[in-house]
Design a protein around this motif. Structure first.
Motif, PDB file in Angstrom:
ATOM      1  N   TYR A  75      20.422   6.101   2.467  1.00 59.26           N
ATOM      2  CA  TYR A  75      19.236   5.848   1.664  1.00 59.26           C
ATOM      3  C   TYR A  75      18.769   4.401   1.776  1.00 59.26           C
ATOM      4  CZ  TYR A  75      21.396  10.004  -0.359  1.00 59.26           C
ATOM      5  OH  TYR A  75      21.994  11.221  -0.533  1.00 59.26           O
ATOM      6  N   ARG A  76      19.711   3.449   1.800  1.00 58.79           N
ATOM      7  CA  ARG A  76      19.342   2.039   1.765  1.00 58.79           C
ATOM      8  C   ARG A  76      18.480   1.657   2.960  1.00 58.79           C
ATOM      9  NH1 ARG A  76      24.078  -0.409   2.420  1.00 58.79           N
ATOM     10  NH2 ARG A  76      24.669  -0.166   0.239  1.00 58.79           N
ATOM     11  N   THR A  77      18.921   2.010   4.132  1.00 58.59           N
ATOM     12  CA  THR A  77      18.178   1.639   5.337  1.00 58.59           C
ATOM     13  C   THR A  77      16.805   2.300   5.359  1.00 58.59           C
ATOM     14  OG1 THR A  77      20.189   1.296   6.620  1.00 58.59           O
ATOM     15  CG2 THR A  77      18.169   1.725   7.862  1.00 58.59           C
ATOM     16  N   ALA A  78      16.748   3.560   4.996  1.00 62.29           N
ATOM     17  CA  ALA A  78      15.478   4.280   4.998  1.00 62.29           C
ATOM     18  C   ALA A  78      14.517   3.693   3.970  1.00 62.29           C
ATOM     19  CB  ALA A  78      15.712   5.757   4.721  1.00 62.29           C
ATOM     20  N   ALA A  79      15.018   3.317   2.812  1.00 60.75           N
ATOM     21  CA  ALA A  79      14.168   2.716   1.782  1.00 60.75           C
ATOM     22  C   ALA A  79      13.640   1.373   2.256  1.00 60.75           C
ATOM     23  CB  ALA A  79      14.947   2.559   0.486  1.00 60.75           C
ATOM     24  N   ARG A  80      14.495   0.601   2.911  1.00 60.77           N
ATOM     25  CA  ARG A  80      14.069  -0.701   3.452  1.00 60.77           C
ATOM     26  C   ARG A  80      12.946  -0.526   4.466  1.00 60.77           C
ATOM     27  NH1 ARG A  80      11.992  -4.227   5.395  1.00 60.77           N
ATOM     28  NH2 ARG A  80      12.684  -6.344   5.904  1.00 60.77           N
ATOM     29  N   GLU A  81      13.038   0.480   5.293  1.00 63.47           N
ATOM     30  CA  GLU A  81      11.989   0.730   6.281  1.00 63.47           C
ATOM     31  C   GLU A  81      10.673   1.107   5.609  1.00 63.47           C
ATOM     32  OE1 GLU A  81      13.615   3.702   8.821  1.00 63.47           O
ATOM     33  OE2 GLU A  81      14.987   2.322   9.861  1.00 63.47           O
ATOM     34  N   ALA A  82      10.752   1.897   4.535  1.00 67.00           N
ATOM     35  CA  ALA A  82       9.534   2.289   3.821  1.00 67.00           C
ATOM     36  C   ALA A  82       8.869   1.082   3.169  1.00 67.00           C
ATOM     37  CB  ALA A  82       9.868   3.345   2.771  1.00 67.00           C
ATOM     38  N   LEU A  83       9.670   0.210   2.577  1.00 73.05           N
ATOM     39  CA  LEU A  83       9.127  -1.012   1.994  1.00 73.05           C
ATOM     40  C   LEU A  83       8.468  -1.878   3.064  1.00 73.05           C
ATOM     41  CD1 LEU A  83      12.068  -1.800  -0.415  1.00 73.05           C
ATOM     42  CD2 LEU A  83       9.682  -1.653  -1.155  1.00 73.05           C
ATOM     43  N   GLY A  84       9.118  -1.976   4.204  1.00 78.12           N
ATOM     44  CA  GLY A  84       8.561  -2.763   5.297  1.00 78.12           C
ATOM     45  C   GLY A  84       7.233  -2.214   5.778  1.00 78.12           C
ATOM     46  N   ARG A  85       7.107  -0.890   5.798  1.00 78.49           N
ATOM     47  CA  ARG A  85       5.848  -0.289   6.247  1.00 78.49           C
ATOM     48  C   ARG A  85       4.722  -0.607   5.272  1.00 78.49           C
ATOM     49  NH1 ARG A  85       3.327   4.902   6.354  1.00 78.49           N
ATOM     50  NH2 ARG A  85       4.999   5.960   5.224  1.00 78.49           N
ATOM     51  N   VAL A  86       5.022  -0.581   3.965  1.00 76.41           N
ATOM     52  CA  VAL A  86       4.003  -0.952   2.990  1.00 76.41           C
ATOM     53  C   VAL A  86       3.639  -2.424   3.143  1.00 76.41           C
ATOM     54  CG1 VAL A  86       3.506  -1.209   0.531  1.00 76.41           C
ATOM     55  CG2 VAL A  86       4.686   0.835   1.354  1.00 76.41           C
ATOM     56  N   MET A  87       4.650  -3.265   3.297  1.00 73.68           N
ATOM     57  CA  MET A  87       4.408  -4.703   3.403  1.00 73.68           C
ATOM     58  C   MET A  87       3.577  -5.052   4.640  1.00 73.68           C
ATOM     59  SD  MET A  87       5.025  -7.398   1.676  1.00 73.68           S
ATOM     60  CE  MET A  87       4.960  -9.184   1.851  1.00 73.68           C
ATOM     61  N   ALA A  88       3.679  -4.239   5.682  1.00 71.44           N
ATOM     62  CA  ALA A  88       2.976  -4.534   6.936  1.00 71.44           C
ATOM     63  C   ALA A  88       1.493  -4.219   6.861  1.00 71.44           C
ATOM     64  CB  ALA A  88       3.621  -3.745   8.079  1.00 71.44           C
ATOM     65  N   LYS A  89       1.073  -3.522   5.820  1.00 65.75           N
ATOM     66  CA  LYS A  89      -0.349  -3.205   5.710  1.00 65.75           C
ATOM     67  C   LYS A  89      -1.139  -4.503   5.527  1.00 65.75           C
ATOM     68  CE  LYS A  89      -3.491  -0.106   3.237  1.00 65.75           C
ATOM     69  NZ  LYS A  89      -4.433  -1.045   2.622  1.00 65.75           N
ATOM     70  N   PRO A  90      -2.102  -4.780   6.409  1.00 69.35           N
ATOM     71  CA  PRO A  90      -2.749  -6.107   6.411  1.00 69.35           C
ATOM     72  C   PRO A  90      -3.608  -6.400   5.188  1.00 69.35           C
ATOM     73  CG  PRO A  90      -3.786  -4.625   7.993  1.00 69.35           C
ATOM     74  CD  PRO A  90      -2.562  -3.929   7.522  1.00 69.35           C
ATOM     75  N   ASP A  91      -4.244  -5.397   4.611  1.00 68.02           N
ATOM     76  CA  ASP A  91      -5.143  -5.659   3.478  1.00 68.02           C
ATOM     77  C   ASP A  91      -4.534  -5.214   2.165  1.00 68.02           C
ATOM     78  OD1 ASP A  91      -5.217  -2.999   4.091  1.00 68.02           O
ATOM     79  OD2 ASP A  91      -7.368  -2.752   3.772  1.00 68.02           O
ATOM     80  N   LEU A  92      -3.237  -5.388   2.033  1.00 69.47           N
ATOM     81  CA  LEU A  92      -2.529  -5.009   0.815  1.00 69.47           C
ATOM     82  C   LEU A  92      -3.032  -5.836  -0.371  1.00 69.47           C
ATOM     83  CD1 LEU A  92      -0.152  -2.980   0.359  1.00 69.47           C
ATOM     84  CD2 LEU A  92       1.369  -4.960   0.419  1.00 69.47           C
ATOM     85  N   SER A  93      -3.146  -5.208  -1.533  1.00 70.52           N
ATOM     86  CA  SER A  93      -3.575  -5.938  -2.722  1.00 70.52           C
ATOM     87  C   SER A  93      -2.489  -6.907  -3.165  1.00 70.52           C
ATOM     88  CB  SER A  93      -3.883  -4.965  -3.868  1.00 70.52           C
ATOM     89  OG  SER A  93      -2.684  -4.387  -4.356  1.00 70.52           O
ATOM     90  N   ASP A  94      -2.887  -7.911  -3.917  1.00 72.11           N
ATOM     91  CA  ASP A  94      -1.909  -8.853  -4.457  1.00 72.11           C
ATOM     92  C   ASP A  94      -0.963  -8.173  -5.433  1.00 72.11           C
ATOM     93  OD1 ASP A  94      -2.873 -11.098  -3.053  1.00 72.11           O
ATOM     94  OD2 ASP A  94      -4.491 -11.332  -4.493  1.00 72.11           O
TER      95      ASP A  94
END
Length: 890
Positions: free
Chosen positions: A859-878
């Protein structure tokens, strides 16, 4: 803001504004596509900042004109601020004209449309989406508001304060003028323009003044407003009696709207509510809903004084109003409950909420003090720490000075600060100054560590009894784990309410060593050092310590109590909270053994017999029994572990729950038969408690029946579902079917949807029930994912989005934390999708992975990857960027 442009705001950088805005005259020409806002302000310079430019906040609005003393002036717009230089030193008139598009405002912050009407939400930073302004809580102004709109589409025109004028503009349009005589910050501004109907009530306060109370709703919902009105009247009366605080406007209005990011908003005299916390009748609302309506109506009304008349200097002081007002609404709800047992049930429910929401927050990446030190997006700090833990801080003050002393402190607080924007320190100082001999005053500076230090303190308790000397020595110590930016913590002031219980059930008299006289069977010890020892004399037998009675401090208590001692407390303690707590500890001990594999995965006969004793005890209220017989949640079990395997926890809890269902089968039948008929519906504590216990019994009988392939109880549940005369019992029966995965569940769900398809709040329950059901072979996750395509589902209505997504991702660990990572992929997709619509809602969903580091693999590694994918979105809100950044920080 996008691209992570928001600066980090720090409490230590606070400075007073360069200008004050004394009066505001707003005119709105309302149109969904293009609303014109004319803002006329009386402005004067802060003499402490000569020569400073005026910087007014604005967001997603179009500027058309700027006048100073009636003349056009030069200006510039930079970093979403309107900047005016070379302004006069003497007071001046400033006029700003802007337009906005409420119909396109999916963020539901500022001025927006919902169901064909106009509504506002300005806390925390929404007013800048209406007009350029000094959008900060320490700028308090007197407002006059003129609303102009189509009179057929928007026959009701409301704003803060008192209605002073209304009439026709022409054949198609009309206007209304409102004036609020009380200075307020712009976050308390509100307007409503819609086609609404109202329930009205006139009341006379203890001061002899008559006031008009109004609750505005859509046509067709008026029959669901009686309980809200009764709650409002009770709140007004309670605040007068308890604190001498009276309603201060000619009228008080509540408006219910379906699209709302929060639960409700305390705008001065015009409270705007999520429909969820206004609408309630027996056919559509559960006992829990009725309780929530009462609590939230009270909370927002109480804000009239603790939040509006005295407000926050800056947003770091948010708990000044929220923590204090949560405490006040909790006290109100306990008083409305009436009996001592009903009051105890309310306290247990509040503590359970604190533990499920705030304790995990303290142990995660979003850990912050009750008064935060910094933020990127203030909307992210409307948290359980600010609200629920903040309320516990106020409760400790109340404990340390006593009820009469607290009332005196509140009186002094308003004498000093009415009409001002102040700090948490100002509140604490007022309570202390009104009680100069109290334990709070003696340790005030140290007590304020509750405001400045994050984390949940742990209190270790160790006791020893000397039969020879008839003394009992209690050793207490405290520590608090490091949190981000706070590697070491100073000692807290911790009030420990306690008593001593003999194994035969006697509550023993307490006599502290060195004191001349005994002090009864209850006392409050004050733990202020890292370690302290308290010795009690004249103790006739070895006692069991009953510590933290009533949950007197928001700490984790680690007491060296074996099963014998806990069974004694469960059976005999006069403190209802600690009786419940003993049952929780006994159950938790067995759950943790089952999860770890270090102990039997079966419930022992003594534990089962103890719970049977509670269930059959004629002296205990049904509501209390239901709380005791409910096992700790999977989330609470997870909080006790360093490494979390959600599937193991789920399997263990479901196994023990099934064992409890089987072992107490005959007792559940008795409980069902004795409590399932409450007669005509009433949401009073006794009736609600009977329904709660009956529905728990029915769910356990269905669970047992499902494993035995015995359809008798699922058949009875289905009949109950069809015949119930109230939503509590109907939903309870439906839940029993769904949670036991009974064959009749799909038919019942279909019938429920068909019957209530025109009741949005009920359909929200329908979505939640399915998404929060105990996972079985991946079916619940698959069902929740499929429901995204249901015609009634939308991400644009926060209630509907929450009903499915929060239920799955935050309330159902086993369905969300899947070994194949499908839950995390689904979560990331939804966070990204919602962020483009409503960043506040997306940020709340983003917090589902706050604790990913404590997850076991995979679970830990998969959750980290999901967080990274959200963080990589260029126009993410503050809003979302701050949550994800904190989660990923080492």
């Amino acid at each position: 803001m996008r691209e992570g442009t928001a600066p980090l705001i720090r409490r230590e950088d606070y400075t007073a504004p360069a200008f004050w805005i004394r009066t505001v005259d707003l005119t709105f020409d309302l149109d969904p596509a293009k609303t014109l806002v004319i803002n006329k302000m009386a402005v004067e310079r802060n003499p402490d900042q000569p020569g400073a430019s005026l910087r007014l906040d604005g967001e997603d609005i179009n500027l058309t004109r700027v006048l100073v003393d009636g003349e056009p002036v030069s200006f510039r717009v930079e970093n979403q601020q309107l900047v005016l230089d070379n302004l006069p030193d003497q007071p001046f008139a400033l006029e700003i004209r802007t337009t906005c598009a409420p119909g396109k405002n999916t963020q539901l912050s500022g001025l927006y449309t919902s169901g064909g009407g106009f509504f506002t939400q300005c806390e925390a930073l929404g007013f800048r989406r209406i007009t350029y302004f000094l959008d900060r809580p320490d700028v308090m102004s007197v407002y006059k508001v003129t609303l102009k709109a189509d009179k057929l589409k928007y026959p009701v025109l409301l704003s803060n304060g008192n209605l002073v004028e209304q009439g026709a503009i022409d054949a198609d349009r009309h206007y209304a003028v409102w004036e609020d005589p009380h200075p307020k910050p712009c976050y308390l501004f509100a307007l409503v323009a819609a086609d609404l109907v109202s329930r009205e009530q006139r009341v006379r306060t203890r001061l002899g003044k008559e006031h008009l109370l109004q609750i505005f709703v859509r046509a067709g919902d008026l029959d669901k407003t009686e309980h809200a009105m009764q709650s409002l009247m009770a709140s007004i009366s309670w605040d007068e009696i308890r604190f001498g605080l009276s309603l201060d406007l000619e009228r008080f209005m509540i408006v219910a709207v379906s699209d709302f990011n929060m639960g409700a908003m305390e705008n001065k005299g015009l409270n705007i509510f999520n429909t969820k916390f206004v609408l309630a009748n027996p056919a559509t609302a559960t006992d829990v809903d009725f309780g929530n309506v009462e609590s939230v109506v009270a909370h927002e009304y109480f804000h009239n004084w603790t939040g509006n008349r005295v407000t926050c200097r800056d947003w770091f002081q948010l708990s000044l109003k929220e923590g204090l007002t949560v405490f006040r609404d909790q006290q109100f709800s306990q008083d409305m409950a009436g009996s001592a047992s009903a009051r105890a049930v309310k306290r247990i429910e509040d503590v359970r909420t604190l533990r499920q929401l705030q304790f995990p927050e303290d142990a995660g990446p979003m850990a912050h003090p009750v008064r935060p030190d910094s933020y990127m997006a203030i909307d992210n700090f409307y948290t359980a720490t600010v609200y629920e833990k903040g309320a516990e801080v106020v409760r400790m003050m109340h404990t340390l000075v006593g009820e009469a002393g607290f009332a005196e402190g509140m009186k002094l607080y308003f004498q000093r600060h009415d009409g001002h924007a102040v700090t948490c320190d100002d509140f604490a100082q007022a309570i202390a100054d009104a009680n100069p001999e109290s334990e709070l005053t003696k340790r005030l500076d140290q007590f304020k560590h509750w405001y400045t230090q994050a984390g949940t303190p742990r209190v270790q308790a160790r006791g020893s009894y000397s039969a020879e000397h008839k003394t009992y020595t209690l050793h207490l110590s405290q520590n608090c784990a490091p949190t981000a930016g706070q590697p070491a913590k100073l000692p807290f002031v911790i009030p420990v309410a306690m008593g001593l219980v003999a194994h035969d059930g006697r509550n023993l008299n307490l006599h502290l060593e060195g004191e001349a006289l005994p002090i009864g069977t209850d006392t409050v010890l004050v733990l202020s050092e890292p370690e302290q020892t308290f010795t009690f004399v004249h103790v006739p037998v070895e006692p069991v310590p009953s510590l933290l009675r009533g949950f007197s401090a928001p700490v984790v208590l680690q007491a060296e109590l074996g099963d014998d001692a806990l069974f004694t407390l469960l059976t005999h303690d006069k403190d209802p909270f600690n009786r419940w707590e003993a049952a929780q500890r006994l159950a938790l001990r067995r759950l943790l053994q089952a999860v770890s594999g270090h102990g039997p995965a079966e419930l022992d006969p003594r534990f089962i017999q103890a719970l049977r004793g509670v269930l059959r005890n004629a002296e205990l209220d049904a509501a209390f029994k239901e709380l005791v017989l409910t096992l700790p949640s999977e989330a609470y079990v997870a909080e006790q572990l360093d490494t979390v395997d959600p599937q193991r926890i789920h399997t263990a809890r479901e196994s023990l729950k099934l064992q409890l269902a089987k072992a107490l089968h005959e007792d559940w039948i008795w409980a069902w038969e004795q409590h399932n008929d409450c007669g005509a519906y009433s949401p009073d504590p006794v009736s609600s408690g009977r329904r709660a216990l009956a529905n728990l019994a029915l769910s356990m009988l269905c669970l047992d029946g499902a494993t035995r392939h015995n359809p008798i109880w699922t058949g009875k549940a289905f009949q109950r579902f069809k015949d119930a005369n109230n939503m509590t019992d109907r939903l309870g029966a439906l839940g029993a079917l769904v949670n036991s995965h009974a064959d009749l569940a799909p038919d019942a769900l279909s019938r429920f949807h068909e019957q209530f398809r025109d009741e949005p709040l009920v359909i929200d329950k329908w979505f939640t029930l399915q998404a929060a059901a105990p996972e079985k072979d991946g079916k619940v996750f698959a069902r929740a994912k499929a429901l995204m395509q249901h015609p009634d589902f939308t991400l644009r209505t926060p209630n509907r989005a929450r009903s499915l997504l929060m239920a799955l991702c935050q309330m159902n660990p086993a369905a969300f934390h899947r070994p194949d990572a499908a839950g995390y992929v689904f979560w990331a997709d939804r966070v990204i999708e919602i962020d483009s619509i409503n960043p506040q809602l997306a940020a709340r969903l983003a917090r589902a992975l706050d604790h990913w580091r404590r997850l076991a693999e995979p679970y830990r590694t998969a959750a980290r990857e999901a967080l990274g994918r959200v963080m990589a979105k260029p126009d993410l809100s503050d809003d979302v960027r701050e949550i994800v950044t904190r989660a990923l920080q080492d």
